[in-house]
Design a protein around this motif. Structure first.
Motif, PDB file in Angstrom:
ATOM      1  N   TYR A  30       0.876  -0.816  -0.134  1.00 42.65           N
ATOM      2  CA  TYR A  30       0.230   0.055  -0.219  1.00 42.65           C
ATOM      3  C   TYR A  30       0.585   1.138   0.034  1.00 42.65           C
ATOM      4  CZ  TYR A  30      -3.249   3.687   1.532  1.00 42.65           C
ATOM      5  OH  TYR A  30      -4.068   5.215   0.592  1.00 42.65           O
ATOM      6  N   PHE A  31       1.618   1.116   1.040  1.00 44.91           N
ATOM      7  CA  PHE A  31       2.185   2.674   0.954  1.00 44.91           C
ATOM      8  C   PHE A  31       3.239   2.543  -0.233  1.00 44.91           C
ATOM      9  CE2 PHE A  31       1.336   2.406   5.195  1.00 44.91           C
ATOM     10  CZ  PHE A  31       0.820   4.173   5.714  1.00 44.91           C
ATOM     11  N   THR A  32       4.310   1.435  -1.048  1.00 43.34           N
ATOM     12  CA  THR A  32       4.409   1.403  -1.938  1.00 43.34           C
ATOM     13  C   THR A  32       3.559   2.785  -3.454  1.00 43.34           C
ATOM     14  OG1 THR A  32       6.168  -0.622  -1.898  1.00 43.34           O
ATOM     15  CG2 THR A  32       6.389  -0.071  -4.044  1.00 43.34           C
ATOM     16  N   ALA A  33       2.817   1.765  -2.808  1.00 45.58           N
ATOM     17  CA  ALA A  33       1.697   2.683  -4.462  1.00 45.58           C
ATOM     18  C   ALA A  33       1.397   4.128  -3.780  1.00 45.58           C
ATOM     19  CB  ALA A  33       0.111   1.744  -4.421  1.00 45.58           C
ATOM     20  N   PHE A 138      -5.349  12.575   4.979  1.00 48.68           N
ATOM     21  CA  PHE A 138      -4.849  12.343   6.061  1.00 48.68           C
ATOM     22  C   PHE A 138      -4.736  10.867   4.954  1.00 48.68           C
ATOM     23  CE2 PHE A 138      -6.393  15.959   7.713  1.00 48.68           C
ATOM     24  CZ  PHE A 138      -6.196  16.691   8.037  1.00 48.68           C
ATOM     25  N   ILE A 139      -3.959   9.672   5.275  1.00 52.62           N
ATOM     26  CA  ILE A 139      -4.228   8.079   5.254  1.00 52.62           C
ATOM     27  C   ILE A 139      -4.339   7.293   7.018  1.00 52.62           C
ATOM     28  CG2 ILE A 139      -3.649   6.381   3.957  1.00 52.62           C
ATOM     29  CD1 ILE A 139      -2.856   8.284   2.001  1.00 52.62           C
ATOM     30  N   VAL A 140      -4.600   7.204   7.613  1.00 59.74           N
ATOM     31  CA  VAL A 140      -3.789   6.208   8.713  1.00 59.74           C
ATOM     32  C   VAL A 140      -4.620   4.794   8.772  1.00 59.74           C
ATOM     33  CG1 VAL A 140      -5.010   5.784  11.286  1.00 59.74           C
ATOM     34  CG2 VAL A 140      -4.785   8.379   9.922  1.00 59.74           C
ATOM     35  N   VAL A 141      -3.225   4.220   8.076  1.00 60.44           N
ATOM     36  CA  VAL A 141      -3.527   2.646   8.101  1.00 60.44           C
ATOM     37  C   VAL A 141      -3.923   2.154   9.588  1.00 60.44           C
ATOM     38  CG1 VAL A 141      -2.886   0.587   7.104  1.00 60.44           C
ATOM     39  CG2 VAL A 141      -2.683   2.378   6.462  1.00 60.44           C
ATOM     40  N   ILE A 142      -4.281   1.318  10.151  1.00 62.70           N
ATOM     41  CA  ILE A 142      -4.475   0.587  11.373  1.00 62.70           C
ATOM     42  C   ILE A 142      -4.612  -0.411  11.509  1.00 62.70           C
ATOM     43  CG2 ILE A 142      -6.723   0.340  13.113  1.00 62.70           C
ATOM     44  CD1 ILE A 142      -6.370   3.131  12.583  1.00 62.70           C
ATOM     45  N   LEU A 165     -13.653  16.292   7.287  1.00 68.68           N
ATOM     46  CA  LEU A 165     -13.095  15.706   6.558  1.00 68.68           C
ATOM     47  C   LEU A 165     -14.243  15.218   6.162  1.00 68.68           C
ATOM     48  CD1 LEU A 165     -10.317  14.319   9.019  1.00 68.68           C
ATOM     49  CD2 LEU A 165     -10.285  16.066   7.775  1.00 68.68           C
ATOM     50  N   LYS A 166     -13.676  14.336   4.494  1.00 69.76           N
ATOM     51  CA  LYS A 166     -14.436  13.584   3.552  1.00 69.76           C
ATOM     52  C   LYS A 166     -13.917  12.244   3.039  1.00 69.76           C
ATOM     53  CE  LYS A 166     -16.231  13.618  -1.101  1.00 69.76           C
ATOM     54  NZ  LYS A 166     -15.896  13.762  -2.148  1.00 69.76           N
ATOM     55  N   LEU A 167     -14.614  11.826   3.757  1.00 69.78           N
ATOM     56  CA  LEU A 167     -13.963   9.876   3.642  1.00 69.78           C
ATOM     57  C   LEU A 167     -14.244   9.443   1.601  1.00 69.78           C
ATOM     58  CD1 LEU A 167     -13.340   7.391   4.655  1.00 69.78           C
ATOM     59  CD2 LEU A 167     -15.223   6.233   4.837  1.00 69.78           C
ATOM     60  N   GLU A 168     -12.313   9.589   1.627  1.00 73.06           N
ATOM     61  CA  GLU A 168     -12.180   9.127   0.304  1.00 73.06           C
ATOM     62  C   GLU A 168     -12.074   7.912  -0.213  1.00 73.06           C
ATOM     63  OE1 GLU A 168     -12.611  11.437  -1.648  1.00 73.06           O
ATOM     64  OE2 GLU A 168     -12.658  13.285  -0.356  1.00 73.06           O
ATOM     65  N   GLU A 169     -11.681   6.625   1.426  1.00 74.06           N
ATOM     66  CA  GLU A 169     -11.414   5.775   0.701  1.00 74.06           C
ATOM     67  C   GLU A 169     -11.356   5.161   1.837  1.00 74.06           C
ATOM     68  OE1 GLU A 169      -7.973   2.603  -0.825  1.00 74.06           O
ATOM     69  OE2 GLU A 169      -7.160   4.698  -0.310  1.00 74.06           O
ATOM     70  N   THR A 170     -12.123   4.021   2.157  1.00 76.31           N
ATOM     71  CA  THR A 170     -11.892   2.659   3.371  1.00 76.31           C
ATOM     72  C   THR A 170     -11.494   1.681   2.663  1.00 76.31           C
ATOM     73  OG1 THR A 170     -13.485   3.425   3.752  1.00 76.31           O
ATOM     74  CG2 THR A 170     -12.898   1.163   4.926  1.00 76.31           C
ATOM     75  N   ARG A 171     -10.250   0.697   2.901  1.00 73.07           N
ATOM     76  CA  ARG A 171      -9.374  -0.362   2.533  1.00 73.07           C
ATOM     77  C   ARG A 171      -9.508  -1.367   3.748  1.00 73.07           C
ATOM     78  NH1 ARG A 171      -4.743   0.135  -1.739  1.00 73.07           N
ATOM     79  NH2 ARG A 171      -6.588   1.023  -2.835  1.00 73.07           N
ATOM     80  N   THR A 172      -9.867  -2.324   3.435  1.00 71.89           N
ATOM     81  CA  THR A 172      -9.521  -3.650   4.625  1.00 71.89           C
ATOM     82  C   THR A 172      -9.014  -4.432   3.898  1.00 71.89           C
ATOM     83  OG1 THR A 172     -12.179  -3.440   5.504  1.00 71.89           O
ATOM     84  CG2 THR A 172     -10.292  -5.562   5.855  1.00 71.89           C
ATOM     85  N   LEU A 173      -7.650  -4.509   4.798  1.00 73.47           N
ATOM     86  CA  LEU A 173      -6.338  -5.333   3.841  1.00 73.47           C
ATOM     87  C   LEU A 173      -7.110  -6.498   4.364  1.00 73.47           C
ATOM     88  CD1 LEU A 173      -3.467  -3.435   3.757  1.00 73.47           C
ATOM     89  CD2 LEU A 173      -4.916  -3.478   2.417  1.00 73.47           C
TER      90      LEU A 173
END
Length: 185
Positions: A30-33, A138-142, A165-173
């Protein structure tokens, strides 16, 4: 105008210490992308010294424990970095420079230059950027971990008011990590 993107890894209980999370293949990927979306990184001294020379050394040696770590190292090493520090006299990395102006002036200047996004990481510098109203995204990886102790996100920030803030993306790995991406309204 370029966007300033703040990104960080955090445990479920808000700890941002690099020793408390559980990064793995998907988080590194994810961080590489994400590095493909930016052409400049800004750090404070503490985060800079955690990242450099570790990742540039891996990139230069072309040897890493895993391919995904090597991919991240190469992407990280290729991007110029600006370091904000009151204590460092110099930075030795070939692709880094020490900022000599104040934070607000330098970040505003960088945001007005042509280019892709600017990525900021770490806790202290990012809190200052937030206080100055300079963070656009803001990007937070929980991480699926309760750390119990450690440095918390923005626990020292002096914010004048709440920020919508406006939610732009939610991704569950698959690993259980959750990526939350927000933009400032």
């Amino acid at each position: 105008m370029r966007k300033l993107i703040f990104a960080i890894n955090m445990t479920l209980d808000g700890c941002c210490s690099h020793t408390k999370g559980t990064p793995g293949v998907e988080v590194h990927e994810y961080f590489t992308a994400l590095l493909g979306e930016v052409d400049l990184m800004v750090y404070g001294r503490i985060t800079y010294e955690l990242m450099v020379p570790f990742w540039p050394d891996i990139a230069k040696s072309n040897v890493a424990p895993t391919k995904f770590m090597l991919d991240f190292a190469k992407a990280f090493d290729a991007i110029p970095k600006v370091v904000f520090s009151r204590t460092l006299e110099r930075v030795d990395d070939h692709n880094s420079r020490l900022a000599k102006t104040d934070l607000a002036t330098e970040i505003t200047r960088l945001k007005n230059e042509p280019g892709k996004g600017i990525l900021a990481g770490g806790v202290a510098l990012s809190a200052e950027l937030l206080e100055l109203g300079l963070v656009d995204e803001f990007i937070v990886v929980i991480h699926p971990v309760v750390a119990g102790a450690g440095r918390r996100l923005f626990d020292t920030a002096q914010l004048p008011d709440q920020m919508a803030l406006k939610l732009e993306e939610t991704r569950t790995l698959e690993s259980g990590h959750v990526v939350l991406r927000y933009s400032k309204l």
